[in-house]
Design an enzyme around this catalytic site. Sequence first.
Site, mmCIF file in Angstrom:
data_model
loop_
_atom_site.group_PDB
_atom_site.id
_atom_site.type_symbol
_atom_site.label_atom_id
_atom_site.label_comp_id
_atom_site.label_asym_id
_atom_site.label_seq_id
_atom_site.Cartn_x
_atom_site.Cartn_y
_atom_site.Cartn_z
ATOM 1 N N LYS A 10 -25.050 68.552 -12.434
ATOM 2 C CA LYS A 10 -25.299 68.910 -13.880
ATOM 3 C C LYS A 10 -26.697 69.624 -14.106
ATOM 4 O O LYS A 10 -27.486 69.420 -13.334
ATOM 5 C CB LYS A 10 -24.801 67.997 -14.906
ATOM 6 C CG LYS A 10 -23.392 67.587 -14.702
ATOM 7 C CD LYS A 10 -23.016 66.580 -15.776
ATOM 8 C CE LYS A 10 -21.505 66.118 -15.920
ATOM 9 N NZ LYS A 10 -21.141 65.180 -16.848
ATOM 10 N N TYR A 50 -13.331 72.005 -18.665
ATOM 11 C CA TYR A 50 -13.197 70.735 -19.683
ATOM 12 C C TYR A 50 -12.250 70.774 -20.520
ATOM 13 O O TYR A 50 -12.379 69.883 -21.582
ATOM 14 C CB TYR A 50 -14.489 70.364 -20.076
ATOM 15 C CG TYR A 50 -15.677 69.490 -19.263
ATOM 16 C CD1 TYR A 50 -15.470 68.202 -18.465
ATOM 17 C CD2 TYR A 50 -16.745 70.258 -18.764
ATOM 18 C CE1 TYR A 50 -16.376 67.814 -17.765
ATOM 19 C CE2 TYR A 50 -17.652 69.758 -17.909
ATOM 20 C CZ TYR A 50 -17.408 68.640 -17.220
ATOM 21 O OH TYR A 50 -18.343 67.983 -16.517
ATOM 22 N N PHE A 58 -17.063 65.447 -28.590
ATOM 23 C CA PHE A 58 -18.230 66.048 -27.827
ATOM 24 C C PHE A 58 -17.899 67.287 -26.971
ATOM 25 O O PHE A 58 -18.915 67.703 -26.299
ATOM 26 C CB PHE A 58 -18.757 64.895 -27.053
ATOM 27 C CG PHE A 58 -17.636 64.238 -25.806
ATOM 28 C CD1 PHE A 58 -17.352 64.922 -24.787
ATOM 29 C CD2 PHE A 58 -16.874 62.980 -26.153
ATOM 30 C CE1 PHE A 58 -16.669 64.399 -23.878
ATOM 31 C CE2 PHE A 58 -15.979 62.597 -25.226
ATOM 32 C CZ PHE A 58 -15.697 63.487 -24.079
ATOM 33 N N ARG A 86 -17.129 57.841 -7.199
ATOM 34 C CA ARG A 86 -17.576 57.418 -8.540
ATOM 35 C C ARG A 86 -18.211 56.123 -8.424
ATOM 36 O O ARG A 86 -19.021 55.960 -9.326
ATOM 37 C CB ARG A 86 -16.044 57.072 -8.962
ATOM 38 C CG ARG A 86 -15.189 58.336 -9.266
ATOM 39 C CD ARG A 86 -13.825 58.133 -10.010
ATOM 40 N NE ARG A 86 -13.812 57.684 -11.212
ATOM 41 C CZ ARG A 86 -14.190 58.327 -12.287
ATOM 42 N NH1 ARG A 86 -14.253 59.771 -12.227
ATOM 43 N NH2 ARG A 86 -14.057 57.959 -13.675
ATOM 44 N N THR A 92 -20.250 56.255 -16.546
ATOM 45 C CA THR A 92 -20.505 57.510 -17.453
ATOM 46 C C THR A 92 -21.735 57.401 -18.197
ATOM 47 O O THR A 92 -22.429 58.203 -18.135
ATOM 48 C CB THR A 92 -19.387 58.037 -18.396
ATOM 49 O OG1 THR A 92 -17.998 57.989 -17.533
ATOM 50 C CG2 THR A 92 -19.464 59.200 -18.936
ATOM 51 N N ARG A 103 -26.514 57.788 -11.510
ATOM 52 C CA ARG A 103 -26.559 57.732 -12.993
ATOM 53 C C ARG A 103 -27.847 56.706 -13.647
ATOM 54 O O ARG A 103 -28.432 56.979 -14.439
ATOM 55 C CB ARG A 103 -25.435 57.669 -13.750
ATOM 56 C CG ARG A 103 -24.621 58.966 -13.790
ATOM 57 C CD ARG A 103 -23.043 58.738 -14.239
ATOM 58 N NE ARG A 103 -22.182 59.938 -14.149
ATOM 59 C CZ ARG A 103 -21.029 60.349 -14.341
ATOM 60 N NH1 ARG A 103 -20.297 58.886 -14.043
ATOM 61 N NH2 ARG A 103 -20.357 61.341 -14.536
ATOM 62 N N ASN A 113 -25.596 63.385 -17.793
ATOM 63 C CA ASN A 113 -25.738 62.476 -16.973
ATOM 64 C C ASN A 113 -25.653 62.717 -15.514
ATOM 65 O O ASN A 113 -25.139 61.795 -14.684
ATOM 66 C CB ASN A 113 -24.517 61.455 -17.606
ATOM 67 C CG ASN A 113 -23.162 62.191 -17.205
ATOM 68 O OD1 ASN A 113 -23.085 63.534 -16.968
ATOM 69 N ND2 ASN A 113 -21.874 61.633 -17.549
ATOM 70 N N HIS A 116 -20.944 65.188 -12.212
ATOM 71 C CA HIS A 116 -19.332 64.860 -12.680
ATOM 72 C C HIS A 116 -18.836 64.668 -11.552
ATOM 73 O O HIS A 116 -19.092 65.301 -10.204
ATOM 74 C CB HIS A 116 -18.794 66.085 -13.232
ATOM 75 C CG HIS A 116 -17.353 66.363 -13.302
ATOM 76 N ND1 HIS A 116 -16.542 65.642 -14.064
ATOM 77 C CD2 HIS A 116 -16.272 66.866 -12.397
ATOM 78 C CE1 HIS A 116 -15.294 65.589 -14.034
ATOM 79 N NE2 HIS A 116 -15.348 66.429 -12.830
ATOM 80 N N GLU A 127 -9.395 70.568 -9.558
ATOM 81 C CA GLU A 127 -10.853 70.916 -9.766
ATOM 82 C C GLU A 127 -11.575 71.476 -8.788
ATOM 83 O O GLU A 127 -12.430 72.563 -8.686
ATOM 84 C CB GLU A 127 -11.644 69.572 -10.132
ATOM 85 C CG GLU A 127 -11.241 69.062 -11.562
ATOM 86 C CD GLU A 127 -12.058 67.640 -11.839
ATOM 87 O OE1 GLU A 127 -11.866 67.441 -12.946
ATOM 88 O OE2 GLU A 127 -12.761 67.208 -11.208
HETATM 89 P P1 CMP Z 1 -17.948 63.908 -17.031
HETATM 90 O O1 CMP Z 1 -17.555 62.900 -15.893
HETATM 91 O O2 CMP Z 1 -18.611 65.138 -16.702
HETATM 92 O O3 CMP Z 1 -16.609 64.119 -18.080
HETATM 93 C C1 CMP Z 1 -16.814 64.303 -19.254
HETATM 94 C C2 CMP Z 1 -18.227 64.115 -19.804
HETATM 95 O O4 CMP Z 1 -18.324 64.375 -21.209
HETATM 96 C C3 CMP Z 1 -18.641 63.168 -19.453
HETATM 97 O O5 CMP Z 1 -18.858 63.102 -17.985
HETATM 98 C C4 CMP Z 1 -20.011 63.192 -20.246
HETATM 99 O O6 CMP Z 1 -21.097 63.577 -19.648
HETATM 100 C C5 CMP Z 1 -19.668 63.738 -21.611
HETATM 101 N N1 CMP Z 1 -19.506 63.035 -22.575
HETATM 102 C C6 CMP Z 1 -20.551 63.302 -23.630
HETATM 103 N N2 CMP Z 1 -20.323 62.504 -24.633
HETATM 104 C C7 CMP Z 1 -19.154 61.266 -24.249
HETATM 105 C C8 CMP Z 1 -18.661 60.430 -24.962
HETATM 106 N N3 CMP Z 1 -18.759 59.999 -26.020
HETATM 107 N N4 CMP Z 1 -17.558 59.752 -23.901
HETATM 108 C C9 CMP Z 1 -17.256 60.254 -22.710
HETATM 109 N N5 CMP Z 1 -17.845 61.489 -22.134
HETATM 110 C C10 CMP Z 1 -18.787 61.937 -22.985
#
Ligand code: CMP
Length: 139
Positions: A10, A50, A58, A86, A92, A103, A113, A116, A127
């Site tokens: 990212k 997304y 968010f 993962r 996350t 992370r 973070n 992805h 994807e």
């Molecule tokens: P990702 O795995 O890219 O998938 C969705 C993304 O939304 C997640 O990682 C986070 O970086 C982002 N995100 C931001 N806020 C939140 C939240 N409150 N809960 C979950 N994902 C979030």
Amino acid sequence: AIERTLSIIKPDATRRNLTGKIAAKFEDAGLRIVASKRIHLSPAQAGKFYEVHKDRPFYGELVEFMASEPVVVQVLEGENAIAKNREVMGATNPANADEGTIRKEFALSMGENSVHGSDAADTAKEEIAFFFSGLELVG
Ligand code: CMP
């Protein structure tokens, strides 16, 4: 089984020159990078990627962030690649991520973070197809 999964490095990570360090974590875990490219997503492209989160609070912030600077999209291949990726990424929310995960080491916040990764076999397939044609996957 041998699987493929989609990984995105990212903007918070590309900005800090962490592409190589993050790719090394995947390779050290036995995942092979069978496709890789650096791209700058438009807000429309990030929004489409997304789309599953479009009703979450968010979503707007997530789309804006993902389109803010370049990302590196990669296809990782290996035994149980989806789960393994993962594991290497960690939780996350970096506050909950295990020691040694990407992370834990690099993420700045829940939103910024660093990486992805696809969460299941069906989403991995979708994807990968979102970013790559079959010809670009070199196993
Ligand atoms: P990702 O795995 O890219 O998938 C969705 C993304 O939304 C997640 O990682 C986070 O970086 C982002 N995100 C931001 N806020 C939140 C939240 N409150 N809960 C979950 N994902 C979030």
